[in-house]
Design an enzyme around this catalytic site. Structure first.
Site, PDB file in Angstrom:
ATOM      1  N   CYS A   1      24.515  14.088  27.299  1.00  0.00           N
ATOM      2  CA  CYS A   1      24.504  15.227  28.230  1.00  0.00           C
ATOM      3  C   CYS A   1      23.135  15.912  28.195  1.00  0.00           C
ATOM      4  O   CYS A   1      23.023  17.128  28.240  1.00  0.00           O
ATOM      5  CB  CYS A   1      25.638  16.197  27.921  1.00  0.00           C
ATOM      6  SG  CYS A   1      25.694  16.729  26.213  1.00  0.00           S
TER       7      CYS A   1
ATOM      8  N   GLU B   1      35.130  10.180  14.735  1.00  0.00           N
ATOM      9  CA  GLU B   1      34.256  11.358  14.706  1.00  0.00           C
ATOM     10  C   GLU B   1      33.852  11.634  13.266  1.00  0.00           C
ATOM     11  O   GLU B   1      34.689  11.917  12.423  1.00  0.00           O
ATOM     12  CB  GLU B   1      34.959  12.570  15.313  1.00  0.00           C
ATOM     13  CG  GLU B   1      34.129  13.844  15.279  1.00  0.00           C
ATOM     14  CD  GLU B   1      32.744  13.691  15.902  1.00  0.00           C
ATOM     15  OE1 GLU B   1      31.763  14.017  15.203  1.00  0.00           O
ATOM     16  OE2 GLU B   1      32.642  13.255  17.063  1.00  0.00           O
TER      17      GLU B   1
ATOM     18  N   CYS C   1      31.862   8.362  19.090  1.00  0.00           N
ATOM     19  CA  CYS C   1      31.616   9.790  18.794  1.00  0.00           C
ATOM     20  C   CYS C   1      32.560  10.598  19.681  1.00  0.00           C
ATOM     21  O   CYS C   1      32.154  11.153  20.698  1.00  0.00           O
ATOM     22  CB  CYS C   1      30.162  10.154  19.088  1.00  0.00           C
ATOM     23  SG  CYS C   1      28.958   8.998  18.385  1.00  0.00           S
TER      24      CYS C   1
END
Length: 335
Positions: free
Chosen positions: A267, A164, A141
């Protein structure tokens, strides 16, 4: 000076965004439970963009002594000063103790950028991956491309496959690579728009190293959702993300050669998207083993605040004032 002032005003405008109360209430409930007392300090950083920090990753393909001198004059210093298990000399990143952002460079076709601005914690998955020259590498990704650029600062893979799925993000990835990587090398990088969940079946046991920087509930950006309806929808769909992450990981395991290594990163602070996903993979794939990355954790603990009590194969960077890096979860596995 006028240009810089204008840039600062523009940046300040961006930083004075409104916190989305729906998201903050949701995080308050979840992270108080998962992080305990640590959440208060993390929340203070996440809700105050004026204390956010940005690292400057230098581009070895457009090296500039003048830039390094400018950074030093502005109070920046090299990020990694300790001895790390893996730290290529060609990887150079600078950080400042004070909040703020070095001016960004615009994309100019045919001209390489000198540096990439990023959250310094984004480099930890790359360092954990330990890419060597000549290896077959997959970034599942890859958009917007910061980690792909960092990998190419570290080594020259034999084959580098950047994938992607999202069309818009894929275009951004291509532009990022064109901005940082010279033509001869960029020709050896494959950019694809495959569904990451199918890569394992399409390319079984092909890669030595795989990075799965998975789509996740991005805590920083979600807190500033301008559309309350969209934010509520995101929170409702949040539970489904761990299922997607697990499918991407299973696919990556299939694509990994025996003896190869895989790094999973997000994240977000969310346990459901981090350690729970890794535990499910470890419990369901008998050919996958955890890899101890605690030495890397110790070596970077001067610059990053890490959550205590994690397993040896994982680490979670918690943002705090003066070290406003993260959130970043990193786990390493081996086939």
């Amino acid at each position: 000076f006028f240009f810089l002032r204008k840039l600062e005003n523009k940046t300040e405008g961006k930083l004075q965004r409104q916190i989305c109360q729906v998201v903050l209430n949701h995080f308050e409930k979840q992270y108080t439970k998962e992080l305990g007392d640590a959440w208060t300090g993390v929340r203070d950083v996440l809700t105050q963009p004026l204390c956010w920090q940005y690292a400057v990753l230098l581009n070895k393909f457009s090296w500039s002594l003048e830039l390094q001198n400018t950074l030093c004059l502005k109070g920046y210093h090299p990020l990694f000063q300790e001895t790390l298990p893996y730290l290529p000399r060609s990887l150079k990143c600078y950080i400042s103790r004070t909040p703020g952002r070095f001016p960004a460079q615009k994309h100019q076709p045919g001209k390489l950028k000198d540096y990439y601005l990023l959250n310094a914690a984004s480099l930890l998955p790359v360092l954990a991956l330990e890419v060597k020259d000549g290896e077959e590498v997959l970034d599942v990704c890859a958009a917007p491309g910061g980690k792909s650029v960092a990998i190419l600062q570290c080594a020259y893979p034999g084959q580098f496959h950047c994938n992607e799925y999202d069309d818009l993000r894929s275009r951004r990835l291509k532009q990022t690579l064109e901005s940082f990587i010279p033509s001869p090398l960029i020709n050896s990088v494959t950019v694809s728009k495959l569904d990451g969940r199918q890569i394992g079946d399409l390319h079984p046991e092909l890669y030595d190293k795989i990075l799965v920087d998975a789509p996740c509930s991005n805590d920083r950006s979600w807190l500033f959702s301008s559309d309350v309806h969209q934010a509520t929808l995101r929170l409702m769909q949040r539970k489904e993300l761990s299922s997607l992450q697990l499918q991407l990981l299973r696919s990556a395991v299939k694509a990994l050669r025996p003896g190869g290594s895989l790094v999973y990163s997000t994240c977000t602070l969310s346990k459901a998207e981090n350690s729970d996903v890794i535990n499910l993979i470890l419990n369901s794939c008998s050919n996958i083993l955890p890899v101890d990355i605690s030495d890397m954790g110790k070596a970077v603990s001067q610059e990053f605040t890490l959550l205590s009590g994690t397993q040896q194969h994982e680490l979670l960077v918690l943002p705090e004032k003066g070290k406003a890096w993260g959130p970043m979860y990193v786990a390493k596995l081996k086939k």
